[in-house]
Write an enzyme that holds these catalytic residues in place. Structure first.
Site, short mmCIF file in Angstrom:
data_model
loop_
_atom_site.label_atom_id
_atom_site.label_comp_id
_atom_site.label_asym_id
_atom_site.label_seq_id
_atom_site.Cartn_x
_atom_site.Cartn_y
_atom_site.Cartn_z
CB CYS A 115 -0.74 -0.10 1.07
SG CYS A 115 -1.97 -1.10 0.92
CG HIS A 252 -3.08 3.27 2.22
ND1 HIS A 252 -3.78 3.34 0.85
CD2 HIS A 252 -3.37 2.10 2.92
CE1 HIS A 252 -3.98 2.12 0.94
NE2 HIS A 252 -3.52 1.38 1.99
CG ASN A 282 -6.99 -0.79 1.26
OD1 ASN A 282 -6.32 -0.26 0.39
ND2 ASN A 282 -5.42 -1.18 2.44
O1 UT7 Z 1 -4.08 -1.35 4.08
C1 UT7 Z 1 -2.75 -1.69 4.58
C2 UT7 Z 1 -3.08 -1.35 5.48
N1 UT7 Z 1 -4.33 -2.48 5.81
C3 UT7 Z 1 -5.06 -1.17 7.23
O2 UT7 Z 1 -5.05 -0.02 7.87
C4 UT7 Z 1 -5.93 -2.55 7.80
C5 UT7 Z 1 -6.22 -1.89 9.21
N2 UT7 Z 1 -7.05 -2.81 9.55
C6 UT7 Z 1 -8.26 -2.19 9.76
O3 UT7 Z 1 -8.77 -0.99 9.18
C7 UT7 Z 1 -9.15 -2.93 11.12
O4 UT7 Z 1 -8.99 -3.08 11.97
C8 UT7 Z 1 -10.38 -4.20 10.04
C9 UT7 Z 1 -11.21 -3.25 9.42
C10 UT7 Z 1 -9.59 -4.56 9.23
C11 UT7 Z 1 -11.28 -4.61 11.21
O5 UT7 Z 1 -11.63 -3.64 12.36
P1 UT7 Z 1 -11.30 -3.75 13.94
O6 UT7 Z 1 -12.31 -2.76 14.32
O7 UT7 Z 1 -10.47 -3.78 14.23
O8 UT7 Z 1 -12.37 -4.66 14.32
P2 UT7 Z 1 -11.80 -6.73 14.59
O9 UT7 Z 1 -10.81 -7.42 13.46
O10 UT7 Z 1 -11.65 -6.06 16.11
O11 UT7 Z 1 -13.06 -7.45 14.51
C12 UT7 Z 1 -13.56 -6.96 15.23
C13 UT7 Z 1 -15.29 -8.27 14.91
C14 UT7 Z 1 -15.06 -9.82 15.05
O12 UT7 Z 1 -15.87 -10.17 15.84
P3 UT7 Z 1 -15.50 -10.91 17.57
O13 UT7 Z 1 -14.82 -11.59 17.19
O14 UT7 Z 1 -15.57 -9.14 17.89
O15 UT7 Z 1 -16.93 -11.55 17.88
C15 UT7 Z 1 -14.37 -9.81 13.61
O16 UT7 Z 1 -14.83 -11.39 13.53
O17 UT7 Z 1 -15.86 -8.06 14.07
C16 UT7 Z 1 -15.98 -9.63 13.26
N3 UT7 Z 1 -15.38 -9.33 12.01
C17 UT7 Z 1 -16.66 -8.55 11.08
N4 UT7 Z 1 -18.08 -8.43 11.18
C18 UT7 Z 1 -19.40 -8.33 10.33
C19 UT7 Z 1 -14.38 -8.69 11.12
N5 UT7 Z 1 -14.90 -8.92 9.85
C20 UT7 Z 1 -16.12 -8.58 9.47
C21 UT7 Z 1 -17.22 -8.16 8.43
N6 UT7 Z 1 -18.59 -8.30 9.12
N7 UT7 Z 1 -16.94 -7.92 7.51
#
Ligand code: UT7
Length: 325
Positions: A115, A252, A282
């Protein structure tokens, strides 16, 4: 005293025609529009058509940038193309673009920093132009991330999209002050200790397959704001500017929450932040030049504006480029 600066002559972009909405994704995996919008800010993304490859997107973005710059392809003697989704392992996608544009002089190569690719490519092109070895460059970020997504993994497949953006840079003599036009300062970083937090589980030397994207989202998120602000502060330190001096912040586009937090920590007012993640998702190396082109074409970025670019991605890699348009 005069110095050589890499001045932006024009920019362009291309998005595949097909859009994929959150509602459509919710019919394929266990997700919903509300979760995606709340956690990322993404509402839709573009997906390349079957047979449409990264060089196709890149060529269209490059043609748009050349038209915007009002210069012919034959005047380009350098192409730096940032991508993690090349058409083939080799040759470089950049040489396909070079041939498509009818260019037979100079050099063309790919650069891979995930990225952060476009920010890296701007810095490398800037160095080559300043060295005097090249006069006019196309710097391109182009990706077809839809081809390396695991469409059954809701934690990653909702995040990414396809697209391309490009700028034409020209070496121009400038007075040598921070009021100059062109790239004023660039800062690149990486830390390979984090390479397994965001990676593709295949490759020519390891599995002889292309592989699919894997990410520990929360871990990446944690590092993103700190790394990005750090490297933007480096640019401030190098030039004496502050967040209040910027006309535009073009980050980004991975996640609106990362962008908002970074801008806040950097003292950049929300109305100066260019956001496209809602419409593009993204697009990895393409996200910054796509956002630049949107803000230039809708009249926000004007000649003389101070513009900060930044990105962070797999590796980890991260970087900033401060330029005056
Ligand atoms: O470009 C390169 C750099 N990349 C990035 O910058 C990405 C960085 N990371 C992020 O943007 C975020 O961490 C994400 C958007 C990927 C995830 O957001 P988050 O607030 O960190 O969520 P999380 O991974 O902590 O997940 C929270 C919950 C989980 O459920 P439990 O374990 O709390 O029951 C996930 O399983 O959300 C669940 N979850 C979803 N639910 C519905 C994960 N993906 C999804 C989804 N739909 N697509």
């Amino acid at each position: 005293m005069t110095v050589m600066r890499s001045v932006v002559l024009g920019c362009g972009s291309y998005l595949p025609t097909r859009t994929l909405t959150n509602a459509e994704l919710a019919r394929q995996v266990d997700t919903n529009d509300e979760w995606i919008v709340q956690r990322t800010g993404i509402r839709e993304r573009h997906i390349a058509a079957p047979g449409e490859v990264t060089s196709d997107l890149a060529t269209k973005a490059a043609q748009a940038a050349l038209a915007d710059a009002k210069v012919g392809a034959e005047t380009i003697d350098l192409i730096v193309l940032a991508t993690s989704t090349p058409d083939q392992t080799f040759p470089a996608t950049a040489v396909t673009v070079q041939a498509s544009l009818g260019i037979t002089v100079g050099a063309a190569f790919d650069l891979q920093a995930v990225c952060s690719g476009f920010v890296y490519a701007m810095s490398i092109a800037d160095s080559l132009l300043k060295s005097g070895g090249h006069k006019r460059a196309l710097v391109i970020g182009a990706e077809t991330f839809s081809r390396i997504l695991d469409w059954k993994d809701r934690t990653t497949c909702v995040l990414f999209g396809d697209g391309a953006g490009a700028v034409v840079l020209e070496a121009q003599s400038q007075p040598g002050t921070r009021e100059d036009r062109g790239v004023l300062t660039a800062h690149l970083r990486s830390d390979g200790r984090h390479k397994s937090k965001l990676y593709v589980d295949g490759g020519p030397s390891s599995t002889q397959t292309v592989g699919l994207l894997r990410m520990e989202g929360r871990a990446v998120f944690k590092h993103a704001v700190a790394n990005v602000t750090d490297v933007v502060f480096d640019a401030f330190k190098a030039t004496g500017y502050t967040g209040a001096d910027l006309n535009w912040f073009v980050p980004h586009q991975a996640n609106k929450r990362i962008i908002d937090d970074s801008a806040h920590k950097l003292g950049i007012a929300p109305e100066k932040v260019v956001i496209t993640v809602d419409k593009h998702g993204n697009t990895s190396a393409a996200s910054v030049p796509l956002a630049l082109d949107v803000a230039r074409k809708d009249g926000r970025i004007k000649q003389g504006d101070l513009v900060m670019l930044e990105a962070m991605g797999g590796g980890f890699t991260w970087g900033s480029v401060l330029l005056r348009w």
